[in-house]
Design a protein around this motif. Structure first.
Motif, PDB file in Angstrom:
ATOM      1  N   ASP A  42       0.810  -1.222   0.000  1.00 47.60           N
ATOM      2  CA  ASP A  42       0.000   0.000   0.000  1.00 47.60           C
ATOM      3  C   ASP A  42       0.844   1.272   0.000  1.00 47.60           C
ATOM      4  N   GLY A  43       2.156   1.137   0.082  1.00 47.24           N
ATOM      5  CA  GLY A  43       3.031   2.303   0.085  1.00 47.24           C
ATOM      6  C   GLY A  43       3.137   2.997   1.430  1.00 47.24           C
ATOM      7  N   VAL A  44       2.633   2.350   2.489  1.00 45.13           N
ATOM      8  CA  VAL A  44       2.782   2.913   3.839  1.00 45.13           C
ATOM      9  C   VAL A  44       4.237   2.790   4.266  1.00 45.13           C
ATOM     10  N   ILE A  45       4.814   1.622   4.060  1.00 48.80           N
ATOM     11  CA  ILE A  45       6.248   1.410   4.296  1.00 48.80           C
ATOM     12  C   ILE A  45       6.929   1.563   2.937  1.00 48.80           C
ATOM     13  N   CYS A  46       7.804   2.565   2.851  1.00 47.32           N
ATOM     14  CA  CYS A  46       8.441   2.903   1.568  1.00 47.32           C
ATOM     15  C   CYS A  46       9.863   2.374   1.441  1.00 47.32           C
ATOM     16  N   GLY A  47      10.453   1.920   2.520  1.00 46.77           N
ATOM     17  CA  GLY A  47      11.815   1.419   2.476  1.00 46.77           C
ATOM     18  C   GLY A  47      12.352   1.207   3.878  1.00 46.77           C
ATOM     19  N   TYR A  48      13.587   0.728   3.955  1.00 45.05           N
ATOM     20  CA  TYR A  48      14.233   0.431   5.224  1.00 45.05           C
ATOM     21  C   TYR A  48      15.657   0.977   5.222  1.00 45.05           C
ATOM     22  N   PRO A  49      15.815   2.311   5.205  1.00 47.74           N
ATOM     23  CA  PRO A  49      17.182   2.848   5.149  1.00 47.74           C
ATOM     24  C   PRO A  49      17.925   2.675   6.472  1.00 47.74           C
ATOM     25  N   ALA A  50      19.251   2.601   6.363  1.00 40.62           N
ATOM     26  CA  ALA A  50      20.098   2.542   7.551  1.00 40.62           C
ATOM     27  C   ALA A  50      20.458   3.960   7.965  1.00 40.62           C
ATOM     28  N   LEU A  51      20.533   4.214   9.248  1.00 39.70           N
ATOM     29  CA  LEU A  51      20.967   5.507   9.771  1.00 39.70           C
ATOM     30  C   LEU A  51      22.471   5.409  10.009  1.00 39.70           C
ATOM     31  N   ILE A  52      23.226   6.220   9.275  1.00 36.48           N
ATOM     32  CA  ILE A  52      24.685   6.135   9.320  1.00 36.48           C
ATOM     33  C   ILE A  52      25.253   7.420   9.898  1.00 36.48           C
ATOM     34  N   ASN A  53      26.138   7.277  10.854  1.00 33.79           N
ATOM     35  CA  ASN A  53      26.861   8.418  11.399  1.00 33.79           C
ATOM     36  C   ASN A  53      28.157   8.549  10.598  1.00 33.79           C
ATOM     37  N   TRP A  54      28.126   9.370   9.554  1.00 39.69           N
ATOM     38  CA  TRP A  54      29.260   9.500   8.642  1.00 39.69           C
ATOM     39  C   TRP A  54      30.502  10.062   9.328  1.00 39.69           C
ATOM     40  N   GLU A  55      30.344  10.743  10.460  1.00 40.62           N
ATOM     41  CA  GLU A  55      31.491  11.284  11.172  1.00 40.62           C
ATOM     42  C   GLU A  55      32.398  10.178  11.709  1.00 40.62           C
ATOM     43  N   LYS A  56      31.868   8.984  11.846  1.00 41.66           N
ATOM     44  CA  LYS A  56      32.655   7.873  12.378  1.00 41.66           C
ATOM     45  C   LYS A  56      33.276   7.030  11.266  1.00 41.66           C
ATOM     46  N   THR A  57      33.214   7.524  10.027  1.00 43.33           N
ATOM     47  CA  THR A  57      33.819   6.817   8.898  1.00 43.33           C
ATOM     48  C   THR A  57      34.915   7.681   8.298  1.00 43.33           C
ATOM     49  N   ASP A  58      35.614   7.136   7.323  1.00 38.49           N
ATOM     50  CA  ASP A  58      36.642   7.893   6.608  1.00 38.49           C
ATOM     51  C   ASP A  58      36.042   8.708   5.469  1.00 38.49           C
ATOM     52  N   ASN A  59      34.755   8.551   5.217  1.00 42.04           N
ATOM     53  CA  ASN A  59      34.099   9.276   4.130  1.00 42.04           C
ATOM     54  C   ASN A  59      33.727  10.688   4.560  1.00 42.04           C
ATOM     55  N   GLU A  60      34.004  11.638   3.694  1.00 43.15           N
ATOM     56  CA  GLU A  60      33.590  13.015   3.933  1.00 43.15           C
ATOM     57  C   GLU A  60      32.190  13.183   3.356  1.00 43.15           C
ATOM     58  N   VAL A  61      31.248  13.585   4.188  1.00 42.02           N
ATOM     59  CA  VAL A  61      29.888  13.846   3.735  1.00 42.02           C
ATOM     60  C   VAL A  61      29.453  15.184   4.296  1.00 42.02           C
ATOM     61  N   VAL A  62      29.001  16.052   3.408  1.00 39.08           N
ATOM     62  CA  VAL A  62      28.511  17.363   3.791  1.00 39.08           C
ATOM     63  C   VAL A  62      27.003  17.356   3.576  1.00 39.08           C
ATOM     64  N   THR A  63      26.263  17.760   4.604  1.00 39.71           N
ATOM     65  CA  THR A  63      24.807  17.843   4.508  1.00 39.71           C
ATOM     66  C   THR A  63      24.413  19.306   4.496  1.00 39.71           C
ATOM     67  N   ALA A  64      23.495  19.647   3.609  1.00 41.68           N
ATOM     68  CA  ALA A  64      23.023  21.023   3.530  1.00 41.68           C
ATOM     69  C   ALA A  64      21.502  21.039   3.495  1.00 41.68           C
ATOM     70  N   LEU A  65      20.947  22.072   4.117  1.00 47.40           N
ATOM     71  CA  LEU A  65      19.516  22.339   4.079  1.00 47.40           C
ATOM     72  C   LEU A  65      19.345  23.560   3.178  1.00 47.40           C
ATOM     73  N   ILE A  66      18.490  23.435   2.184  1.00 50.31           N
ATOM     74  CA  ILE A  66      18.287  24.524   1.243  1.00 50.31           C
ATOM     75  C   ILE A  66      16.829  24.970   1.309  1.00 50.31           C
ATOM     76  N   GLU A  67      16.630  26.238   1.630  1.00 57.25           N
ATOM     77  CA  GLU A  67      15.295  26.833   1.576  1.00 57.25           C
ATOM     78  C   GLU A  67      15.054  27.253   0.129  1.00 57.25           C
ATOM     79  N   VAL A  68      13.914  26.870  -0.414  1.00 49.42           N
ATOM     80  CA  VAL A  68      13.625  27.163  -1.816  1.00 49.42           C
ATOM     81  C   VAL A  68      12.289  27.885  -1.922  1.00 49.42           C
ATOM     82  N   LYS A  69      12.296  29.029  -2.598  1.00 49.43           N
ATOM     83  CA  LYS A  69      11.057  29.736  -2.923  1.00 49.43           C
ATOM     84  C   LYS A  69      10.707  29.379  -4.360  1.00 49.43           C
TER      85      LYS A  69
END
Length: 162
Positions: A42-69
Motif C-alpha cells: 500500500d506504500g505505507v512502508i516505503c523502504g528500510y534505510p540505515a541511519l549512518i553516522n558519517w562522522e565515524k567513517t573515513d568518508n567526507e559527507v557534507v549535509t546542507a539544508l536549502i530553503e527554496v522559494k
C-alpha cells in the motif's frame, strides 16, 4: 491498532524480527508478516534505510539544508517542482513548508563545493525556482529519532584546585 504499533517499533529499528514484534505486540509472526507485507504493497512502508553516522567513517559527507522559494505550477501546485527536485541523486529529502519559503531540500555531497555546484547548476536554474538559501549542517546530534552522539555520564571538565 496493530499497524501503528508495528510502524512505531520498526521506525526505531527496522531489523526487528517478526518473532520479536509478535512477542511485544501480543500477536503471531504470521500476522506481523502479513501486516507488514500489506503496508509495503500500500506504500505505507516505503523502504528500510540505515541511519549512518558519517562522522565515524573515513568518508567526507557534507549535509546542507536549502530553503527554496518556488512559483507553483498551474494545476499542479508544488508537486511537479518537488518531483523534479527529488529526482536528483544528491537530494536526500524534500518537504513542502509553511512560512517564509516553500520547499526544504536536504542534500548530501562530498564537499561544500560540490553542494554549491548542485545549487548553482541544477537547482537554482530550474524554471520555477525564485530563490534559494543554503545552510550547512555542522554536526548532527539526533536523526530519525535516534541520537548520533554518546551521552556523557561524567563531567569531563578539568578540576582546577587553588
Amino acid at each position: 491498532m496493530l499497524q501503528e504499533k508495528i510502524l512505531r517499533n520498526i521506525s526505531k529499528n527496522a531489523r526487528m524480527t517478526a518473532e520479536d514484534l509478535a512477542a511485544m505486540l501480543d500477536s503471531t509472526p504470521e500476522e506481523i508478516n502479513e501486516t507488514i507485507r500489506s503496508m509495503e504493497q500500500d506504500g505505507v512502508i516505503c523502504g528500510y534505510p540505515a541511519l549512518i553516522n558519517w562522522e565515524k567513517t573515513d568518508n567526507e559527507v557534507v549535509t546542507a539544508l536549502i530553503e527554496v522559494k518556488v512559483t507553483p505550477q498551474r494545476g499542479r501546485g508544488f508537486d511537479k517542482v518537488a518531483e523534479r527536485i527529488y529526482q536528483f541523486d544528491e537530494v536526500a529529502s524534500v518537504y513542502l513548508m509553511s512560512g517564509g519559503f516553500d520547499l526544504t531540500v536536504m542534500i548530501e555531497g562530498k564537499s561544500m563545493k560540490e553542494v554549491a555546484r548542485f545549487v548553482t547548476t541544477k537547482l537554482a536554474p530550474m524554471e520555477s525556482i525564485m530563490s534559494t538559501a543554503t545552510y550547512f549542517v555542522l554536526k548532527k546530534y539526533k536523526e530519525h529519532g535516534l541520537p548520533l552522539v554518546k551521552e556523557r555520564n561524567e563531567d569531563e571538565r578539568m578540576l582546577i584546585v587553588p
